[in-house]
Design an enzyme around this catalytic site. Structure first.
Site, short mmCIF file in Angstrom:
data_model
loop_
_atom_site.label_atom_id
_atom_site.label_comp_id
_atom_site.label_asym_id
_atom_site.label_seq_id
_atom_site.Cartn_x
_atom_site.Cartn_y
_atom_site.Cartn_z
N GLY A 15 0.78 -1.23 0.00
CA GLY A 15 0.00 0.00 0.00
C GLY A 15 0.82 1.28 0.00
N THR A 16 1.98 1.28 -0.68
CA THR A 16 2.72 2.55 -0.72
C THR A 16 2.00 3.58 -1.60
OG1 THR A 16 4.19 1.86 -2.53
CG2 THR A 16 4.96 1.46 -0.27
N ASN A 17 1.31 3.12 -2.63
CA ASN A 17 0.52 4.07 -3.43
C ASN A 17 -0.64 4.63 -2.61
OD1 ASN A 17 1.30 4.45 -6.40
ND2 ASN A 17 1.61 2.25 -6.10
N MET A 135 -4.10 -6.84 -7.01
CA MET A 135 -3.51 -7.79 -7.96
C MET A 135 -4.53 -8.84 -8.44
SD MET A 135 -0.64 -6.39 -8.17
CE MET A 135 0.45 -7.48 -9.05
N ILE A 137 -7.69 -9.48 -11.40
CA ILE A 137 -8.46 -8.99 -12.55
C ILE A 137 -9.87 -8.69 -12.04
CG2 ILE A 137 -9.52 -9.74 -14.72
CD1 ILE A 137 -6.63 -9.65 -15.21
N ASN A 157 -6.69 2.43 -12.43
CA ASN A 157 -5.65 1.49 -12.02
C ASN A 157 -4.29 2.11 -12.28
OD1 ASN A 157 -4.48 -1.03 -11.23
ND2 ASN A 157 -4.18 -1.52 -13.39
N HIS A 159 -0.44 0.99 -13.31
CA HIS A 159 0.25 -0.18 -13.87
C HIS A 159 1.75 0.11 -14.00
CE1 HIS A 159 0.85 -3.84 -16.06
NE2 HIS A 159 1.61 -3.16 -16.89
C1 GRF Z 1 2.82 -1.05 -7.83
O1 GRF Z 1 4.04 -1.18 -8.50
C2 GRF Z 1 1.67 -1.03 -8.80
O2 GRF Z 1 1.99 -0.43 -10.02
C3 GRF Z 1 1.45 -2.51 -9.00
O3 GRF Z 1 1.61 -3.07 -7.72
C4 GRF Z 1 2.51 -2.27 -6.96
C5 GRF Z 1 1.80 -1.92 -5.68
O4 GRF Z 1 2.62 -1.33 -4.76
N1 GRF Z 1 0.17 -2.76 -9.61
P1 GRF Z 1 2.03 -0.74 -3.39
O5 GRF Z 1 1.18 -1.83 -2.75
O6 GRF Z 1 1.24 0.49 -3.72
O7 GRF Z 1 3.25 -0.44 -2.57
#
Ligand code: GRF
Length: 245
Positions: A15-17, A135, A137, A157, A159
């Site tokens: 969950g860094t995003n 992760m 679909i 999303n 990617h």
């Molecule tokens: C990211 O690289 C995203 O592009 C991919 O999975 C990773 C998720 O990273 N789909 P995080 O869980 O947000 O750290």
């Protein structure tokens, strides 16, 4: 600051995003707030990140559902409104096994999991659904229920490649192994294919001879953290036109 949009987030892992999005709205960089964080993986660390901040969370254990439905007769109950033929006609996820029984099993188990996700999400009305390292679909069954107006897509999303190159689960790995000299990340709307939806934003980085798969991932992730909030803000400002590239 304009009215804040309500963002639901789905994750599978660290969950860094998600953290980057939370940081962006907590520092008033985007007109958005996260109203729930859901996961297909009850152990996802991103759920803890949200809980620490009092954001509601839930998990639907996909692995358990898939295991539970495997090998069961196809007559088993499916979620209300699920029509296998409609889903099969719409989906553009490939390659799928040509074994009809396997394909049916795949979409039936996903619909059961997705119906649980939708049920959990009912408690938290949202304007935009953000997949941040989710992760799995998602199938037409789920997409059609979120995008109630198909002309106004509202699932995004991120990617880890410069789409349309390298769709699939390991964008940075595929980019690196191919020998690309540039890598990148893409935010796009989700459609019925795998990583094929309309592109919202992209960022690129150079891959040098010193790079390893780990440094490529690091460079990419850092750009993801910048890119996702920018794309969410474009959505919040109503600046994403659907009628032109
Ligand atoms: C990211 O690289 C995203 O592009 C991919 O999975 C990773 C998720 O990273 N789909 P995080 O869980 O947000 O750290």
């Amino acid at each position: 600051m304009a009215q804040k949009i309500r963002v639901g987030v789905l994750i599978s892992g660290g969950g860094t995003n998600l953290q980057a999005i939370i940081d962006a709205y907590r520092s008033n960089r985007i007109d958005a707030r996260v109203v729930f964080v859901g996961s297909d993986n009850p152990e996802a660390y991103g759920l803890k990140r949200a809980q620490k901040l009092g954001i509601p969370t839930f998990a639907v254990d996909y692995r358990a559902i898939i295991k539970e439905t495997r090998g069961k007769p196809l007559k088993d109950p499916v979620p209300e409104g699920f029509d296998l033929e409609t889903v099969l006609a719409k989906q553009r996820v490939s390659p799928l096994s040509s074994d009809r029984a396997k394909v049916e099993q795949y979409f039936r188990s996903r619909a059961i999991a997705e119906a649980s996700l939708l049920k959990e999400m009912e408690a938290y009305p949202f304007d935009l659904l953000v997949l941040a390292g989710f992760m799995r679909i998602i199938t037409p069954y789920f997409i059609d229920r979120v995008n109630s107006d198909p002309s106004q897509p509202r699932i995004m999303n991120i990617h880890p490649s410069l789409l349309p190159s390298f769709p699939g689960p390991d964008g940075y790995g595929d980019t690196y192994r191919y020998g690309c000299k540039v890598g990148g990340c893409t935010v796009h709307f989700v459609d019925y294919g795998e990583d094929t939806g309309r592109i919202i934003g992209q960022k690129a980085f150079e891959i040098t001879p010193d790079d390893t798969i780990d440094t490529v991932r690091e460079k990419g992730l850092k750009l993801e953290w910048q890119l996702y909030p920018v794309c969410i803000q474009l959505f919040a400002e109503g600046r994403l036109r659907m009628d032109r590239p």
